[in-house]
Design an enzyme around this catalytic site. Structure first.
Site, PDB file in Angstrom:
ATOM      1  N   HIS A 123      31.940  42.142  37.670  1.00  0.00           N
ATOM      2  CA  HIS A 123      31.872  40.738  38.078  1.00  0.00           C
ATOM      3  C   HIS A 123      31.646  40.669  39.577  1.00  0.00           C
ATOM      4  O   HIS A 123      31.638  41.688  40.264  1.00  0.00           O
ATOM      5  CB  HIS A 123      33.114  39.964  37.641  1.00  0.00           C
ATOM      6  CG  HIS A 123      34.401  40.400  38.273  1.00  0.00           C
ATOM      7  ND1 HIS A 123      34.984  41.635  38.042  1.00  0.00           N
ATOM      8  CD2 HIS A 123      35.245  39.763  39.136  1.00  0.00           C
ATOM      9  CE1 HIS A 123      36.118  41.726  38.716  1.00  0.00           C
ATOM     10  NE2 HIS A 123      36.288  40.604  39.399  1.00  0.00           N
TER      11      HIS A 123
ATOM     12  N   HIS B 226      33.205  39.359  42.290  1.00  0.00           N
ATOM     13  CA  HIS B 226      34.187  39.236  43.366  1.00  0.00           C
ATOM     14  C   HIS B 226      34.023  40.360  44.395  1.00  0.00           C
ATOM     15  O   HIS B 226      33.765  41.513  44.032  1.00  0.00           O
ATOM     16  CB  HIS B 226      35.602  39.219  42.794  1.00  0.00           C
ATOM     17  CG  HIS B 226      35.952  37.933  42.125  1.00  0.00           C
ATOM     18  ND1 HIS B 226      37.002  37.793  41.251  1.00  0.00           N
ATOM     19  CD2 HIS B 226      35.370  36.694  42.206  1.00  0.00           C
ATOM     20  CE1 HIS B 226      37.059  36.539  40.830  1.00  0.00           C
ATOM     21  NE2 HIS B 226      36.083  35.865  41.383  1.00  0.00           N
TER      22      HIS B 226
ATOM     23  N   ASP C 179      35.936  42.214  46.132  1.00  0.00           N
ATOM     24  CA  ASP C 179      36.726  43.448  46.046  1.00  0.00           C
ATOM     25  C   ASP C 179      36.240  44.367  44.929  1.00  0.00           C
ATOM     26  O   ASP C 179      36.782  45.459  44.739  1.00  0.00           O
ATOM     27  CB  ASP C 179      38.220  43.133  45.884  1.00  0.00           C
ATOM     28  CG  ASP C 179      38.562  42.402  44.597  1.00  0.00           C
ATOM     29  OD1 ASP C 179      37.761  41.539  44.170  1.00  0.00           O
ATOM     30  OD2 ASP C 179      39.631  42.679  44.016  1.00  0.00           O
ATOM     31  N   HIS C 180      35.186  43.946  44.229  1.00  0.00           N
ATOM     32  CA  HIS C 180      34.574  44.786  43.192  1.00  0.00           C
ATOM     33  C   HIS C 180      33.137  45.178  43.524  1.00  0.00           C
ATOM     34  O   HIS C 180      32.646  46.167  42.988  1.00  0.00           O
ATOM     35  CB  HIS C 180      34.635  44.081  41.838  1.00  0.00           C
ATOM     36  CG  HIS C 180      36.030  43.993  41.285  1.00  0.00           C
ATOM     37  ND1 HIS C 180      36.474  44.763  40.242  1.00  0.00           N
ATOM     38  CD2 HIS C 180      37.087  43.249  41.673  1.00  0.00           C
ATOM     39  CE1 HIS C 180      37.744  44.491  40.004  1.00  0.00           C
ATOM     40  NE2 HIS C 180      38.140  43.566  40.865  1.00  0.00           N
TER      41      HIS C 180
ATOM     42  N   HIS D 115      37.755  35.154  33.540  1.00  0.00           N
ATOM     43  CA  HIS D 115      38.127  35.382  34.938  1.00  0.00           C
ATOM     44  C   HIS D 115      37.001  34.880  35.848  1.00  0.00           C
ATOM     45  O   HIS D 115      37.249  34.186  36.830  1.00  0.00           O
ATOM     46  CB  HIS D 115      38.379  36.874  35.151  1.00  0.00           C
ATOM     47  CG  HIS D 115      38.749  37.257  36.549  1.00  0.00           C
ATOM     48  ND1 HIS D 115      39.938  36.871  37.136  1.00  0.00           N
ATOM     49  CD2 HIS D 115      38.107  38.007  37.474  1.00  0.00           C
ATOM     50  CE1 HIS D 115      39.998  37.358  38.360  1.00  0.00           C
ATOM     51  NE2 HIS D 115      38.898  38.050  38.596  1.00  0.00           N
TER      52      HIS D 115
ATOM     53  N   ASP E  98      38.576  42.721  35.705  1.00  0.00           N
ATOM     54  CA  ASP E  98      39.769  41.893  35.864  1.00  0.00           C
ATOM     55  C   ASP E  98      39.993  40.964  34.680  1.00  0.00           C
ATOM     56  O   ASP E  98      40.612  39.904  34.829  1.00  0.00           O
ATOM     57  CB  ASP E  98      39.658  41.063  37.150  1.00  0.00           C
ATOM     58  CG  ASP E  98      39.807  41.912  38.405  1.00  0.00           C
ATOM     59  OD1 ASP E  98      39.995  43.131  38.294  1.00  0.00           O
ATOM     60  OD2 ASP E  98      39.708  41.327  39.504  1.00  0.00           O
TER      61      ASP E  98
ATOM     62  N   HIS F 172      42.802  46.913  38.723  1.00  0.00           N
ATOM     63  CA  HIS F 172      43.907  46.843  39.671  1.00  0.00           C
ATOM     64  C   HIS F 172      45.162  47.518  39.128  1.00  0.00           C
ATOM     65  O   HIS F 172      45.375  47.570  37.914  1.00  0.00           O
ATOM     66  CB  HIS F 172      44.261  45.382  39.984  1.00  0.00           C
ATOM     67  CG  HIS F 172      43.204  44.638  40.719  1.00  0.00           C
ATOM     68  ND1 HIS F 172      43.140  44.591  42.096  1.00  0.00           N
ATOM     69  CD2 HIS F 172      42.154  43.909  40.271  1.00  0.00           C
ATOM     70  CE1 HIS F 172      42.102  43.854  42.459  1.00  0.00           C
ATOM     71  NE2 HIS F 172      41.484  43.429  41.373  1.00  0.00           N
TER      72      HIS F 172
END
Length: 259
Positions: free
Chosen positions: A58, A60, A62-63, A116, A133, A171
């Site tokens: 996805h 985001h 942080d990915h 998400h 996530d 995570h």
């Protein structure tokens, strides 16, 4: 590694609690959700590996925040969700597509699992599920762009995979998730055992992942919305009777947001 064709999955830690899953043999490596390029580049250098592919679940940061820097070092295919804003994608994919990893001899099916984010995907193959996530160990992701019915359907899709499927999520949230799960099902013996074993792993600074679909079905409240104890807990939180499993899920997700 003893043989160039051996295959293993190695977690690289990023930020405070992210995992960048690295699929490798003796020569090549692919990475899933590289939010930061630095740990990937350091690992590739120390192990003498050549990056061969990047897989994103996805959009985001942080990915996917490390993808551009990785591409600056080596041009490789970048797979990710069709319909999400990831500028570095070379191959936009969605359910029905398959991803073949050059150099590793691995093939993954793409699953659409929105909730998400609006077009979140998972990669499933080699008895492994990379689910970003959406499904966490003993939990699930927040609903940032999707709806409770979407997320409930996505989790049901993942729960239908074989019990032995290994779950690699994005995570290290496990102990916090277990704490919430114990509020929902304090008498769940499988959950009690999981709390002890996962706490021991964390004391030794070991990942609690991978989990498995079978383990999640026994201990993750978000996959247990048909269980009487979970329904009772959701009803108590709502102060009313939930109309069905999606409303049970929505109650649990809201409760977890406030937990």
């Amino acid at each position: 590694m003893s043989d160039k064709n051996d295959f293993e999955i190695v977690p690289l830690r990023a930020f405070s609690d992210n995992y960048i899953w690295t699929l490798r043999n003796g020569l090549y490596a692919a990475v899933v959700d590289p939010g930061d390029a630095r740990p990937v580049l350091e690992y590739l250098h120390s192990e003498g590996l050549e990056l061969c592919a990047i897989l994103a679940t996805h959009h985001h940061p942080d990915h996917v925040g490390g993808v551009a820097e990785l591409l600056a070092h080596r041009s490789v295919p970048v797979y990710g969700p069709r319909g999400e804003p990831i500028a570095t994608l070379t191959h936009a994919v969605s359910e029905g597509d398959e991803v073949e990893i050059p150099g590793l001899g691995l093939r993954f099916k793409v699953l659409d699992i929105p909730g998400h984010t609006r077009a979140h995907i998972a990669y499933y193959g080699a008895n492994s599920l990379f689910c970003g996530d959406t499904l966490f160990a003993c939990g699930c992701g927040r609903l940032f762009e999707g709806t409770a019915p979407q997320m409930a359907a996505s989790l049901a899709k993942l729960a239908a995979l074989p019990d032995e499927t290994l779950v690699y999520c994005g995570h290290e949230y496990t102990m916090a998730n277990i704490g919430f799960a114990q509020e929902v099902e304090p008498q769940n013996a499988d959950l009690m055992a999981r709390a002890a074993s996962d706490a021991d792993k964390r004391k030794r600074n070991q990942p609690t992942l991978p989990s498995s679909i079978g383990r999640e079905k026994k201990t993750n409240p978000f996959l247990r919305c048909l269980q009487p104890a979970v329904i009772r807990a959701a009803n108590k939180y709502l102060g009313a009777r939930a109309a069905g499993p999606v409303q049970v899920f929505a109650a649990l997700r809201q409760w977890k947001n406030e937990f």
